[in-house]
Every structure is written in C-alpha cells, then in structure tokens.
Design an enzyme around this catalytic site. Structure first.
Site, PDB file in Angstrom:
ATOM      1  N   ASP A  60     -41.554  61.944  -9.534  1.00 16.36           N
ATOM      2  CA  ASP A  60     -40.659  61.114  -9.448  1.00 16.36           C
ATOM      3  C   ASP A  60     -41.212  59.553  -9.741  1.00 16.36           C
ATOM      4  O   ASP A  60     -41.485  59.050  -9.093  1.00 16.36           O
ATOM      5  CB  ASP A  60     -39.595  60.939  -7.915  1.00 16.36           C
ATOM      6  CG  ASP A  60     -38.640  60.197  -8.117  1.00 16.36           C
ATOM      7  OD1 ASP A  60     -38.354  59.501  -9.294  1.00 16.36           O
ATOM      8  OD2 ASP A  60     -37.835  59.955  -7.231  1.00 16.36           O
ATOM      9  N   ASN A  85     -41.287  58.589 -22.162  1.00 15.15           N
ATOM     10  CA  ASN A  85     -39.897  59.074 -22.670  1.00 15.15           C
ATOM     11  C   ASN A  85     -39.037  59.067 -21.384  1.00 15.15           C
ATOM     12  O   ASN A  85     -37.841  58.893 -21.695  1.00 15.15           O
ATOM     13  CB  ASN A  85     -40.066  60.403 -23.031  1.00 15.15           C
ATOM     14  CG  ASN A  85     -38.686  60.954 -23.301  1.00 15.15           C
ATOM     15  OD1 ASN A  85     -37.758  60.604 -24.345  1.00 15.15           O
ATOM     16  ND2 ASN A  85     -38.320  61.899 -22.431  1.00 15.15           N
ATOM     17  N   TYR A 147     -29.707  47.975 -18.910  1.00 13.90           N
ATOM     18  CA  TYR A 147     -30.462  48.941 -19.869  1.00 13.90           C
ATOM     19  C   TYR A 147     -30.930  48.472 -20.891  1.00 13.90           C
ATOM     20  O   TYR A 147     -32.051  48.657 -21.615  1.00 13.90           O
ATOM     21  CB  TYR A 147     -29.263  50.122 -20.117  1.00 13.90           C
ATOM     22  CG  TYR A 147     -30.044  51.282 -20.844  1.00 13.90           C
ATOM     23  CD1 TYR A 147     -30.749  52.360 -20.256  1.00 13.90           C
ATOM     24  CD2 TYR A 147     -29.808  51.262 -22.372  1.00 13.90           C
ATOM     25  CE1 TYR A 147     -31.377  53.417 -21.172  1.00 13.90           C
ATOM     26  CE2 TYR A 147     -30.238  52.214 -23.266  1.00 13.90           C
ATOM     27  CZ  TYR A 147     -31.021  53.331 -22.483  1.00 13.90           C
ATOM     28  OH  TYR A 147     -31.627  54.485 -23.152  1.00 13.90           O
ATOM     29  N   LYS A 151     -34.899  48.224 -22.086  1.00 14.09           N
ATOM     30  CA  LYS A 151     -35.178  48.549 -23.623  1.00 14.09           C
ATOM     31  C   LYS A 151     -36.023  47.522 -24.367  1.00 14.09           C
ATOM     32  O   LYS A 151     -36.902  47.578 -25.327  1.00 14.09           O
ATOM     33  CB  LYS A 151     -34.119  49.319 -24.466  1.00 14.09           C
ATOM     34  CG  LYS A 151     -33.793  50.633 -23.619  1.00 14.09           C
ATOM     35  CD  LYS A 151     -35.001  51.783 -23.487  1.00 14.09           C
ATOM     36  CE  LYS A 151     -34.610  53.083 -23.120  1.00 14.09           C
ATOM     37  NZ  LYS A 151     -35.720  53.929 -22.877  1.00 14.09           N
TER      38      LYS A 151
END
Length: 254
Positions: A60, A85, A147, A151
């Site tokens: 995890d 990923n 988010y 990124k």
C-alpha cells in the site's frame, strides 16, 4: 541475462499495459500493487504468455511501510526500468474533502515516486543505464485542485531530472496522458458520461508512445493529437483562463 523492470499500480489500466509491453520486450517484471491475489494473477499471465520471470510485491503505497518495502526491494536488486504509475483521484473539492484522503493521495502521487526515484537513481548513474517513466497527466498543465498540483510536481521533477541526468545514460520521462479508458474514473466515482468519445485514449497505445518517447529521452510524452493541441493552447492563453478550465473540468466530474 534479462533485465528487470518494476511497475507500481501494476494490476490495472496503464500500469498493467506497461507490464505487458515490458514483458514483450524481454524484461522480467516486478509488479507492485495492493491486491495480492490480482498481482499473482497478472504475474502468472506474463509468465505464461511471454516466458519472463516475475516478482510480486504487495504494498500500500499510501503508507510509510508500503513505500519502504519497495525502496528496500529497489536497494537490494538491480532494476533497469522504473515505472511510477500508481495513483488515484478524489472526487471532491479541496475545501470539502477529507484530510486523510488528501494525505493518502499526496503520498501515492508525490511522496512514493519521489522516494523511489531518489533510491534508484544512484545505481542507475553508476551503471550509466536506466529508464524512469513517471505517469503524470495533462492535468499537470492546468489548475484542477490537489490532483493537478501533485501531477505538476511529477512533470516538473521529471523534466528537471531529464536535464540533470542528460549525460549520465539515465533517461527520465513524464507520461502526461489525458482521459484514458481504465478503472481510474470509476474508482474515483467521477462522472464522465458527457466526455466526447474522441477525447478518450487507449491505454496500450499511449503506453507504446510513452515507451518510444522515453527511449528517445524526451522529458515529456503527451499521447494523442487532441491533448498535444490542448496543452499547446493552454501554454498560450492567459493563466486566469487556464484556472477556469481546470475548475470547470473538476466540477463536471463531480
């Protein structure tokens, strides 16, 4: 002797596509994800179809223990290819989300790939060989909450390391896909019904493009003409419009 690749988030979507691409090119594959049963299923499929060796590492990556277990594996074994990923999104505005969920997302999208890169790069530099692909997003070019912020970190770090390691033989590339047909949006409970069909990408095709770009040592890979065009437009318009685009996209997903 075949070289080894390690893929996080290896059981579904873009990560699963990467495991098949790498195995098809003769790499042995270490698969990292939370679901141990699914990991073994995917690993068995790679062995049967491509005849490669596999290693299953349940972890995890939102936890310190999970991240450390992958760091320890990378420190112990020679990994030629690292695919960062693993990831997920939160279908709530930052001001309405739960702190635990935000922290978990930050740890998976930023903390873990940063630490894995920091762990693996010295060995790659010493061997003068290695490939790192960080799965970022076209969201890194807009302002769409945490988010997008996470990124953006991965895109900029990838670009920076691509330049820093340019003469070392180590290649670093950020994959920045747009909307892709995977389990990602369903898991995040995001509303995607209104998205035109031409905006959807195929995971296998974008992974093949990403691999080609990484081999060419391109710092950023943006698969799909529609997303190349979008990023090009974003780079030319005033930032206030970029912020509005980001907020509109996020609102429609809720």
């Amino acid at each position: 002797m075949a070289q080894w690749a390690l893929v996080t988030g290896a059981t579904a979507g873009i990560g699963e596509s990467f495991t098949r691409l790498l195995a098809s090119k003769g790499y042995n594959v270490a698969l990292v994800a939370r679901d141990e049963a699914r990991l073994h299923e995917r690993a068995a499929g790679l062995r049967e179809k491509y005849g490669v060796q596999t290693f299953v590492l349940p972890a995890d990556l939102s936890t310190n223990e999970g991240c450390r277990s992958v760091e320890d594996y990378i420190s112990t074994y020679e990994i030629e290819v690292l695919i960062n990923n693993a990831g997920f999104g939160i279908n709530k505005a930052f001001s309405a989300s739960q702190m635990d969920a935000e922290q978990q997302m930050f740890d998976v999208l930023v903390r873990t790939p940063m630490r894995l890169m920091h762990t693996i790069i010295p060995g790659m530099k010493e061997r003068k060989s290695g490939i790192i692909i960080n799965n970022s997003s076209v969201a890194s070019f807009i302002a769409g909450g945490t988010y997008s912020a996470a990124k953006s970190y991965m895109t900029v770090l990838s670009e920076s390391m691509n330049t820093e390691l340019a003469s070392s033989g180590v290649k670093v590339s950020a994959l920045c896909p747009g909307f892709t047909r995977t389990e990602f949006h369903e898991r995040g409970r995001m509303k995607m019904g209104g998205l035109p069909n031409f905006m959807w990408l195929n995971a296998d095709k974008l992974v093949a493009q990403s691999w080609k770009d990484a081999l060419a040592n391109k710092p950023v890979s943006i698969p799909g003409w529609q997303y190349k065009l979008l990023v090009g437009v974003i780079s030319t318009i005033p930032r206030k419009f970029v912020r509005q685009i980001g907020m509109n996209v996020r609102k429609k997903q809720r």
